[in-house]
Design a protein around this motif. Structure first.
Motif, PDB file in Angstrom:
ATOM      1  N   VAL A 136       3.497  11.706  88.505  1.00 37.36           N
ATOM      2  CA  VAL A 136       4.535  11.148  87.647  1.00 37.36           C
ATOM      3  C   VAL A 136       5.689  10.711  88.531  1.00 37.36           C
ATOM      4  CG1 VAL A 136       6.205  11.661  85.830  1.00 37.36           C
ATOM      5  CG2 VAL A 136       3.861  12.546  85.653  1.00 37.36           C
ATOM      6  N   LEU A 137       6.156   9.504  88.310  1.00 42.11           N
ATOM      7  CA  LEU A 137       7.282   8.975  89.066  1.00 42.11           C
ATOM      8  C   LEU A 137       8.580   9.327  88.346  1.00 42.11           C
ATOM      9  CD1 LEU A 137       5.811   5.444  89.847  1.00 42.11           C
ATOM     10  CD2 LEU A 137       5.804   7.472  91.320  1.00 42.11           C
ATOM     11  N   GLU A 138       9.587   9.656  89.107  1.00 42.71           N
ATOM     12  CA  GLU A 138      10.886  10.024  88.534  1.00 42.71           C
ATOM     13  C   GLU A 138      11.982   9.196  89.191  1.00 42.71           C
ATOM     14  OE1 GLU A 138      10.972  11.969  85.998  1.00 42.71           O
ATOM     15  OE2 GLU A 138       9.164  13.174  86.145  1.00 42.71           O
ATOM     16  N   GLY A 139      13.038   8.939  88.442  1.00 47.06           N
ATOM     17  CA  GLY A 139      14.224   8.276  88.977  1.00 47.06           C
ATOM     18  C   GLY A 139      13.938   6.947  89.639  1.00 47.06           C
ATOM     19  N   ALA A 140      14.524   6.751  90.821  1.00 47.29           N
ATOM     20  CA  ALA A 140      14.436   5.474  91.533  1.00 47.29           C
ATOM     21  C   ALA A 140      13.023   5.118  91.961  1.00 47.29           C
ATOM     22  CB  ALA A 140      15.359   5.496  92.749  1.00 47.29           C
ATOM     23  N   GLU A 141      12.152   6.128  92.118  1.00 47.00           N
ATOM     24  CA  GLU A 141      10.795   5.809  92.570  1.00 47.00           C
ATOM     25  C   GLU A 141       9.971   5.098  91.492  1.00 47.00           C
ATOM     26  OE1 GLU A 141       8.456   9.205  93.785  1.00 47.00           O
ATOM     27  OE2 GLU A 141       8.937  10.288  91.962  1.00 47.00           O
ATOM     28  N   ILE A 142      10.469   5.064  90.263  1.00 48.53           N
ATOM     29  CA  ILE A 142       9.768   4.330  89.202  1.00 48.53           C
ATOM     30  C   ILE A 142       9.738   2.844  89.536  1.00 48.53           C
ATOM     31  CG2 ILE A 142       9.844   3.646  86.768  1.00 48.53           C
ATOM     32  CD1 ILE A 142      10.958   6.447  86.165  1.00 48.53           C
ATOM     33  N   GLY A 143      10.828   2.331  90.060  1.00 44.77           N
ATOM     34  CA  GLY A 143      10.884   0.920  90.435  1.00 44.77           C
ATOM     35  C   GLY A 143      11.117   0.024  89.227  1.00 44.77           C
ATOM     36  N   GLN A 162       8.717  10.804  75.808  1.00 47.36           N
ATOM     37  CA  GLN A 162       7.341  11.280  75.979  1.00 47.36           C
ATOM     38  C   GLN A 162       6.516  10.390  76.910  1.00 47.36           C
ATOM     39  OE1 GLN A 162       5.282  12.377  72.365  1.00 47.36           O
ATOM     40  NE2 GLN A 162       7.231  12.695  71.324  1.00 47.36           N
ATOM     41  N   ARG A 163       7.102   9.285  77.358  1.00 49.08           N
ATOM     42  CA  ARG A 163       6.378   8.345  78.203  1.00 49.08           C
ATOM     43  C   ARG A 163       6.736   8.563  79.672  1.00 49.08           C
ATOM     44  NH1 ARG A 163       2.126   5.989  76.391  1.00 49.08           N
ATOM     45  NH2 ARG A 163       2.501   4.082  77.546  1.00 49.08           N
ATOM     46  N   CYS A 164       5.835   8.140  80.556  1.00 46.38           N
ATOM     47  CA  CYS A 164       6.103   8.230  81.985  1.00 46.38           C
ATOM     48  C   CYS A 164       5.329   7.140  82.722  1.00 46.38           C
ATOM     49  CB  CYS A 164       5.728   9.600  82.540  1.00 46.38           C
ATOM     50  SG  CYS A 164       3.960   9.969  82.503  1.00 46.38           S
ATOM     51  N   ALA A 165       5.766   6.878  83.934  1.00 43.89           N
ATOM     52  CA  ALA A 165       5.043   6.000  84.850  1.00 43.89           C
ATOM     53  C   ALA A 165       4.355   6.894  85.867  1.00 43.89           C
ATOM     54  CB  ALA A 165       6.007   5.037  85.537  1.00 43.89           C
ATOM     55  N   MET A 166       3.144   6.481  86.269  1.00 43.24           N
ATOM     56  CA  MET A 166       2.379   7.262  87.240  1.00 43.24           C
ATOM     57  C   MET A 166       1.866   6.346  88.342  1.00 43.24           C
ATOM     58  SD  MET A 166       0.242   9.911  84.820  1.00 43.24           S
ATOM     59  CE  MET A 166       0.105  11.188  86.081  1.00 43.24           C
ATOM     60  N   ARG A 167       1.588   6.960  89.487  1.00 42.44           N
ATOM     61  CA  ARG A 167       1.102   6.202  90.640  1.00 42.44           C
ATOM     62  C   ARG A 167       0.128   7.052  91.430  1.00 42.44           C
ATOM     63  NH1 ARG A 167       3.468   2.132  94.356  1.00 42.44           N
ATOM     64  NH2 ARG A 167       2.623   2.546  96.429  1.00 42.44           N
ATOM     65  N   LEU A 168      -0.914   6.387  91.896  1.00 38.08           N
ATOM     66  CA  LEU A 168      -1.849   6.966  92.857  1.00 38.08           C
ATOM     67  C   LEU A 168      -1.790   6.109  94.112  1.00 38.08           C
ATOM     68  CD1 LEU A 168      -4.220   8.872  93.652  1.00 38.08           C
ATOM     69  CD2 LEU A 168      -5.741   7.091  92.757  1.00 38.08           C
ATOM     70  N   ASP A 169      -1.337   6.701  95.201  1.00 35.67           N
ATOM     71  CA  ASP A 169      -1.283   5.967  96.468  1.00 35.67           C
ATOM     72  C   ASP A 169      -2.692   5.822  97.021  1.00 35.67           C
ATOM     73  OD1 ASP A 169       1.547   5.597  96.601  1.00 35.67           O
ATOM     74  OD2 ASP A 169       1.734   7.718  97.178  1.00 35.67           O
ATOM     75  N   LEU A 170      -3.032   4.616  97.466  1.00 40.12           N
ATOM     76  CA  LEU A 170      -4.361   4.350  98.008  1.00 40.12           C
ATOM     77  C   LEU A 170      -4.375   4.292  99.518  1.00 40.12           C
ATOM     78  CD1 LEU A 170      -5.618   1.618  95.509  1.00 40.12           C
ATOM     79  CD2 LEU A 170      -6.056   4.084  95.479  1.00 40.12           C
ATOM     80  N   ARG A 171      -3.196   4.224 100.118  1.00 45.46           N
ATOM     81  CA  ARG A 171      -3.136   4.222 101.591  1.00 45.46           C
ATOM     82  C   ARG A 171      -1.939   4.979 102.065  1.00 45.46           C
ATOM     83  NH1 ARG A 171      -0.913  -1.816 102.567  1.00 45.46           N
ATOM     84  NH2 ARG A 171      -1.217  -2.535 100.500  1.00 45.46           N
TER      85      ARG A 171
END
Length: 171
Positions: A136-143, A162-171
């Motif tokens: 889950v991304l928080e604050g400024a890392e949401i972009g 209840q919503r969030c942004a998520m990220r999976l780094d691939l590299r």
């Protein structure tokens, strides 16, 4: 037997029906039950995403889609717009297989990440993606891009808390 393969343009018409079926699972969550009757992504939008080559279907023994994952390339990320499995086929690993194919597709394209927006606490949303290494991304890392998506969702009735942004780094 289920086969995961790239979606075909002629299958775009079937994908909103799968999304509608999958959405019925929200009836089990009283405060989100209204989503079961919500609007689905249009066949036209699915066709556009299929053209980008980042959409997969889970096809049954008769080569009929029972699930799909529609994504699009957004900058250096593969963004998941929708992942759905027909209600009667949920819980059988189809969503996992679609997500694994998507992650591999992002790696093959040399992208930096896979992103999405989802519900924080719904079992088949953020907790599901965490099992694959999404965070889950928080604050400024949401972009800006993901913040705009979350804002747009809130404008269309999604409960922002209840919503969030998520990220999976691939590299």
């Amino acid at each position: 037997m289920i086969t995961i393969r790239p979606a075909r343009a002629e299958e775009a018409e079937a994908l909103p029906r799968i999304e509608q079926s999958a959405g019925l699972a929200f009836r089990a969550i009283p405060e989100l039950a209204w989503l079961a009757d919500g609007e689905n992504i249009s066949a036209e939008r699915h066709r556009a995403l299929i053209t980008q080559g980042a959409c997969w279907v889970a096809a049954d023994d008769h080569d009929q889609p029972v699930g799909f994952l529609s994504a699009g390339i957004e900058g250096d990320a593969l963004h998941i717009w929708e992942l759905d499995v027909r209600l009667d086929r949920q819980g059988s690993g189809i969503g996992r297989a679609l997500l694994e194919q998507t992650i591999e597709g992002g790696r093959q394209r040399g992208l930096a990440a896979v992103t999405l927006t989802t519900f924080r606490y719904v079992a088949w949303n953020a907790p599901f993606y965490r099992k694959f290494g999404f965070r889950v991304l928080e604050g400024a890392e949401i972009g800006e891009r993901l913040a705009n998506l979350l804002s747009n969702e809130a404008e269309h009735g999604m409960p922002a808390d209840q919503r969030c942004a998520m990220r999976l780094d691939l590299r």
